[in-house]
Design an enzyme around this catalytic site. Structure first.
Site, PDB file in Angstrom:
ATOM      1  NE  ARG A 163      11.137  14.626 -19.157  1.00  0.00           N
ATOM      2  CZ  ARG A 163      11.327  13.821 -18.208  1.00  0.00           C
ATOM      3  NH1 ARG A 163      12.366  13.250 -17.797  1.00  0.00           N
ATOM      4  NH2 ARG A 163      10.261  13.733 -17.493  1.00  0.00           N
TER       5      ARG A 163
ATOM      6  CB  CYS B 117       9.702   6.550  -5.474  1.00  0.00           C
ATOM      7  SG  CYS B 117       8.257   5.283  -5.575  1.00  0.00           S
TER       8      CYS B 117
ATOM      9  NE  ARG C 138       1.431   7.302  -8.135  1.00  0.00           N
ATOM     10  CZ  ARG C 138       1.668   6.398  -7.884  1.00  0.00           C
ATOM     11  NH1 ARG C 138       1.244   5.968  -6.422  1.00  0.00           N
ATOM     12  NH2 ARG C 138       2.195   5.358  -8.181  1.00  0.00           N
TER      13      ARG C 138
ATOM     14  CB  ALA D 206      11.765   2.320 -13.152  1.00  0.00           C
TER      15      ALA D 206
ATOM     16  CD  GLU E 285       9.442  -4.792  -7.296  1.00  0.00           C
ATOM     17  OE1 GLU E 285       9.264  -5.959  -6.966  1.00  0.00           O
ATOM     18  OE2 GLU E 285      10.390  -4.588  -8.249  1.00  0.00           O
TER      19      GLU E 285
ATOM     20  CE  LYS F 109      12.483   1.526  -3.653  1.00  0.00           C
ATOM     21  NZ  LYS F 109      11.389   1.031  -4.033  1.00  0.00           N
TER      22      LYS F 109
ATOM     23  CB  VAL G 122      -0.863  -0.195   1.273  1.00  0.00           C
ATOM     24  CG1 VAL G 122      -1.978  -1.196   1.216  1.00  0.00           C
ATOM     25  CG2 VAL G 122      -0.345  -0.009   2.569  1.00  0.00           C
ATOM     26  CG  ASN G 123      -1.141   4.673  -1.114  1.00  0.00           C
ATOM     27  OD1 ASN G 123      -1.639   3.630  -0.835  1.00  0.00           O
ATOM     28  ND2 ASN G 123      -1.811   5.682  -1.077  1.00  0.00           N
TER      29      ASN G 123
ATOM     30  CG  PHE H 157      22.901   6.102  -3.933  1.00  0.00           C
ATOM     31  CD1 PHE H 157      23.235   6.979  -2.704  1.00  0.00           C
ATOM     32  CD2 PHE H 157      23.647   4.866  -4.012  1.00  0.00           C
ATOM     33  CE1 PHE H 157      23.688   6.602  -1.446  1.00  0.00           C
ATOM     34  CE2 PHE H 157      24.412   4.518  -2.848  1.00  0.00           C
ATOM     35  CZ  PHE H 157      24.509   5.453  -1.582  1.00  0.00           C
TER      36      PHE H 157
HETATM   37  C1  UDX Z   1       4.016   1.727  -3.743  1.00  0.00           C
HETATM   38  C2  UDX Z   1       4.424   1.602  -2.701  1.00  0.00           C
HETATM   39  O1  UDX Z   1       3.802   0.704  -2.100  1.00  0.00           O
HETATM   40  C3  UDX Z   1       5.044   2.722  -1.960  1.00  0.00           C
HETATM   41  O2  UDX Z   1       5.548   2.415  -0.729  1.00  0.00           O
HETATM   42  C4  UDX Z   1       6.219   2.983  -2.809  1.00  0.00           C
HETATM   43  O3  UDX Z   1       6.889   3.918  -2.336  1.00  0.00           O
HETATM   44  C5  UDX Z   1       5.550   3.651  -4.100  1.00  0.00           C
HETATM   45  O4  UDX Z   1       4.859   2.548  -4.779  1.00  0.00           O
HETATM   46  P1  UDX Z   1       2.041   2.157  -5.489  1.00  0.00           P
HETATM   47  O5  UDX Z   1       1.717   0.841  -5.934  1.00  0.00           O
HETATM   48  O6  UDX Z   1       2.558   3.126  -6.770  1.00  0.00           O
HETATM   49  O7  UDX Z   1       2.845   2.268  -4.045  1.00  0.00           O
HETATM   50  O8  UDX Z   1       1.014   3.102  -4.715  1.00  0.00           O
HETATM   51  P2  UDX Z   1      -0.632   3.262  -5.406  1.00  0.00           P
HETATM   52  O9  UDX Z   1      -0.650   3.057  -6.812  1.00  0.00           O
HETATM   53  O10 UDX Z   1      -1.299   4.293  -4.587  1.00  0.00           O
HETATM   54  O11 UDX Z   1      -1.240   1.648  -4.781  1.00  0.00           O
HETATM   55  C6  UDX Z   1      -1.562   1.567  -3.552  1.00  0.00           C
HETATM   56  C7  UDX Z   1      -2.839   0.837  -3.285  1.00  0.00           C
HETATM   57  O12 UDX Z   1      -2.959   0.469  -2.029  1.00  0.00           O
HETATM   58  C8  UDX Z   1      -4.062   1.690  -3.815  1.00  0.00           C
HETATM   59  O13 UDX Z   1      -4.851   1.134  -4.677  1.00  0.00           O
HETATM   60  C9  UDX Z   1      -5.068   1.857  -2.679  1.00  0.00           C
HETATM   61  O14 UDX Z   1      -6.278   1.825  -2.616  1.00  0.00           O
HETATM   62  C10 UDX Z   1      -4.636   0.461  -1.879  1.00  0.00           C
HETATM   63  N1  UDX Z   1      -4.688   0.564  -0.486  1.00  0.00           N
HETATM   64  C11 UDX Z   1      -4.311   1.616   0.365  1.00  0.00           C
HETATM   65  C12 UDX Z   1      -5.224  -0.557   0.249  1.00  0.00           C
HETATM   66  O15 UDX Z   1      -5.698  -1.529  -0.498  1.00  0.00           O
HETATM   67  N2  UDX Z   1      -5.442  -0.468   1.658  1.00  0.00           N
HETATM   68  C13 UDX Z   1      -5.289   0.619   2.439  1.00  0.00           C
HETATM   69  O16 UDX Z   1      -5.164   0.451   3.475  1.00  0.00           O
HETATM   70  C14 UDX Z   1      -4.436   1.502   1.989  1.00  0.00           C
HETATM   71  C1  UDX Z   2      12.164   4.978  -9.154  1.00  0.00           C
HETATM   72  C2  UDX Z   2      13.538   3.961  -9.413  1.00  0.00           C
HETATM   73  O1  UDX Z   2      14.239   3.971 -10.419  1.00  0.00           O
HETATM   74  C3  UDX Z   2      12.919   2.613  -9.066  1.00  0.00           C
HETATM   75  O2  UDX Z   2      13.961   1.656  -8.798  1.00  0.00           O
HETATM   76  C4  UDX Z   2      12.157   2.671  -7.593  1.00  0.00           C
HETATM   77  O3  UDX Z   2      11.556   1.217  -7.271  1.00  0.00           O
HETATM   78  C5  UDX Z   2      10.901   3.607  -7.747  1.00  0.00           C
HETATM   79  O4  UDX Z   2      11.527   5.079  -8.181  1.00  0.00           O
HETATM   80  P1  UDX Z   2      10.524   5.533 -11.076  1.00  0.00           P
HETATM   81  O5  UDX Z   2      10.122   6.657 -10.370  1.00  0.00           O
HETATM   82  O6  UDX Z   2       9.280   4.709 -11.604  1.00  0.00           O
HETATM   83  O7  UDX Z   2      11.352   4.605 -10.539  1.00  0.00           O
HETATM   84  O8  UDX Z   2      11.067   5.881 -12.383  1.00  0.00           O
HETATM   85  P2  UDX Z   2      12.582   6.407 -12.725  1.00  0.00           P
HETATM   86  O9  UDX Z   2      12.996   5.886 -14.096  1.00  0.00           O
HETATM   87  O10 UDX Z   2      13.584   6.365 -11.497  1.00  0.00           O
HETATM   88  O11 UDX Z   2      12.436   8.104 -12.981  1.00  0.00           O
HETATM   89  C6  UDX Z   2      12.147   8.846 -11.946  1.00  0.00           C
HETATM   90  C7  UDX Z   2      12.135  10.367 -12.207  1.00  0.00           C
HETATM   91  O12 UDX Z   2      13.713  10.561 -12.756  1.00  0.00           O
HETATM   92  C8  UDX Z   2      11.568  10.352 -13.712  1.00  0.00           C
HETATM   93  O13 UDX Z   2      10.724  11.765 -13.678  1.00  0.00           O
HETATM   94  C9  UDX Z   2      12.587  10.602 -14.798  1.00  0.00           C
HETATM   95  O14 UDX Z   2      12.081  11.298 -15.892  1.00  0.00           O
HETATM   96  C10 UDX Z   2      13.552  11.314 -13.921  1.00  0.00           C
HETATM   97  N1  UDX Z   2      15.003  10.667 -14.808  1.00  0.00           N
HETATM   98  C11 UDX Z   2      15.284   9.572 -14.749  1.00  0.00           C
HETATM   99  C12 UDX Z   2      15.652  11.802 -15.455  1.00  0.00           C
HETATM  100  O15 UDX Z   2      15.185  13.187 -15.392  1.00  0.00           O
HETATM  101  N2  UDX Z   2      17.031  11.532 -15.775  1.00  0.00           N
HETATM  102  C13 UDX Z   2      17.324  10.328 -15.562  1.00  0.00           C
HETATM  103  O16 UDX Z   2      18.461  10.010 -16.443  1.00  0.00           O
HETATM  104  C14 UDX Z   2      16.619   9.393 -15.307  1.00  0.00           C
END
Ligand code: UDX
Ligand code: UDX
Length: 452
Positions: A431, A274, A342, A166, A163, A218, A92-93, A224
């Site tokens: 970009r 994230c 988001r 990306a 997890e 994580k 969950v979030n 980093f």
């Molecule tokens: C995830 C991770 O779990 C979070 O810690 C990470 O840093 C970002 O990614 P993500 O899957 O992206 O979250 O979040 P989201 O798409 O908001 O999904 C969370 C789901 O959990 C939602 O569908 C929400 O309805 C559900 N939820 C939340 C429950 O089912 N029960 C709860 O009590 C709270």
């Molecule tokens: C990130 C981590 O990569 C992943 O390992 C973790 O589980 C969740 O957070 P995510 O946020 O889904 O994943 O995407 P990511 O590809 O990391 O990009 C994050 C942001 O950085 C984006 O807005 C992307 O456009 C930006 N970015 C990334 C840059 O601006 N330049 C780059 O070279 C790489």
């Protein structure tokens, strides 16, 4: 303690829980996987053809596993599944707290805590409870405390299995992960979870650590990655001032195997659910342990990110106001190949543009622009229009601001677009993906991030 995991439940059918469980079900036909969520509409979408998450390859996997060994049910129907589960993932979030101790920085664990209570209430046998969500260090202590108050006779082992997928490449990342991390205290529980991943992940890529190292790893890994983006963005501004080219500089730096080529693409700043949240959580942890130097260091990574967004928005606004004050925003998603916006940099940039009196025409390949506009805090409805395609969005615009690196923007036919734009149109390529020469010879003024 069960040696084998045959029944999995995942609480949270979001961007992480949904794709992760789909891939586990796909790769482990002998394991039954149930995904539950409080949000019944989201569960209905997972059970339909219009999945709530867009990821390349996801729909195909869901199509072949759903109804076989993967099912999506709402949390109100989840009690029996928890009672039978060998392992329960919490996915969950964990948003930034908005009130109370640590507001604005610390992670809000209230959803995680309510999941732990739900598991404690319904589990009947030995159950491995797995942190999939990103947690602050020592969150497992809180989960263990709640689980131990369960009255149904369940016994529990808590593991941390963060997890690293990306968005946009989730399926590829899940199918071929660089590493899978399992942190825990009980070797039997750790090996039971490792056996799930061994269905498709090589043993050498399955890392085992202590619980606290896994939780911190994580946060550190995301910090980093964010730090690399802020570093190249800091260099991008210097490139513009000195007529250096940021892609050339990144190429040279990245050719050093100690540095490596990835995550060095200059941009309008990082977004997504994230990086900011996890940096704030790390900063809060540093402050909690009275480590003000490290807290300030990580704060700097966030500060550069905000600065980069502000300076690019200011340039686009300044140019647009020389003409009719209209900016076409191309790209609302925080990166390409996802429908997720988001914490997208587009949110702050649109807000800043609106505040400076500019009118916006919004377009994206996957994000519904109206849905996005509802999330613009400083929304002035008069100043925002929505478009499904690039050409009508650009019609009459004084500035085209590319915020997401969608492939289709890299191949825009600039001469065809030029005549419909405003009088003295400019492209702000946040970009650095377009063919600058083609755009300049079509008549556009062109600014590309990090290009002198
Ligand atoms: C995830 C991770 O779990 C979070 O810690 C990470 O840093 C970002 O990614 P993500 O899957 O992206 O979250 O979040 P989201 O798409 O908001 O999904 C969370 C789901 O959990 C939602 O569908 C929400 O309805 C559900 N939820 C939340 C429950 O089912 N029960 C709860 O009590 C709270
Ligand atoms: C990130 C981590 O990569 C992943 O390992 C973790 O589980 C969740 O957070 P995510 O946020 O889904 O994943 O995407 P990511 O590809 O990391 O990009 C994050 C942001 O950085 C984006 O807005 C992307 O456009 C930006 N970015 C990334 C840059 O601006 N330049 C780059 O070279 C790489």
């Amino acid at each position: 303690m069960k040696q084998r995991i045959l029944k999995i439940v995942c609480i949270g059918a979001g961007y992480v829980g949904g794709p992760t469980m789909a891939v586990i079900a796909d790769r482990c036909p002998d394991i039954s996987v149930t995904v539950i969520d409080l949000n019944a509409a989201r569960i209905a979408a997972w059970n339909s053809d219009a999945l709530p998450v867009y990821e390349p390859g996801l729909a195909e996997i869901v199509r072949r596993t759903r109804g076989r060994n993967l099912r999506f049910i709402s949390q109100t129907e989840g009690a029996a599944a928890i009672a039978q589960a060998d392992a329960v993932f919490i996915s969950v979030n964990t948003p930034t707290k908005t009130q109370g101790e640590g507001a604005g920085k610390a992670s809000d664990l209230s959803y995680v805590e309510s999941c732990a209570r739900y598991i404690a209430e319904h589990a009947t046998g030995p159950t491995i409870v797995i942190e999939k969500s990103t947690m602050p260090v020592r969150a497992a202590d809180t989960i263990k405390r709640i689980l131990s108050s369960g009255k149904n006779g369940g016994s529990f082992h808590v593991l941390s299995n963060p997890e690293f997928l990306a968005e946009g490449t989730a399926i590829r990342d899940l199918e071929k992960p660089d590493r899978v991390l399992i942190g825990g205290e009980n070797p039997t529980a750790i090996e039971a979870l490792a056996a799930v991943y061994r269905h498709w992940v090589p043993e050498a890529a399955i890392l085992r650590t202590g619980l606290w190292s896994a939780e911190l790893s994580k946060l550190a890994a995301n910090a980093f990655l964010a730090q690399r983006v802020s570093s190249i963005n800091a260099i991008s501004a210097l490139c513009e001032a000195t007529e250096a080219d940021v892609d050339e500089v990144a190429g040279v730096c990245g050719a050093d195997t100690r540095i490596g080529p990835k995550f060095l693409k200059a941009s309008i700043g990082f977004g997504g659910s994230c990086f900011k949240k996890d940096l704030l959580s790390l900063i809060y942890l540093c402050e909690f342990y009275q480590l003000s130097g490290p807290a300030a260091y990580w704060q700097g990574v966030l500060d550069i990110n905000e600065w980069q967004k502000r300076r690019i928005a200011a340039m686009a606004a300044e140019h647009a106001k020389l003409g009719g004050g209209v900016v076409a925003i191309l790209g609302l998603a925080f990166k390409k190949n996802t429908n997720d916006f988001r914490e997208s940099p587009a949110i702050d940039i649109c807000n800043q543009l609106l505040a400076s009196g500019v009118r916006l025409r919004l377009q994206d390949e996957r994000v519904d622009a109206k849905d996005f506009a509802a999330h613009i805090v400083d929304q002035r409805k008069v100043g925002v229009e929505f478009f499904a395609d690039v050409a009508p969005a650009a019609d009459g615009a004084d500035a085209l601001l590319i915020l997401t690196e969608w492939d289709c923007y890299a191949t825009i036919d600039w001469p065809a677009l030029f005549s419909s734009c405003g009088k003295n149109p400019a492209i702000f390529d946040g970009r650095a993906i377009i063919d600058r020469r083609a755009a300049i010879s079509a008549g556009f003024k062109v600014y590309s991030v990090g290009k002198g």
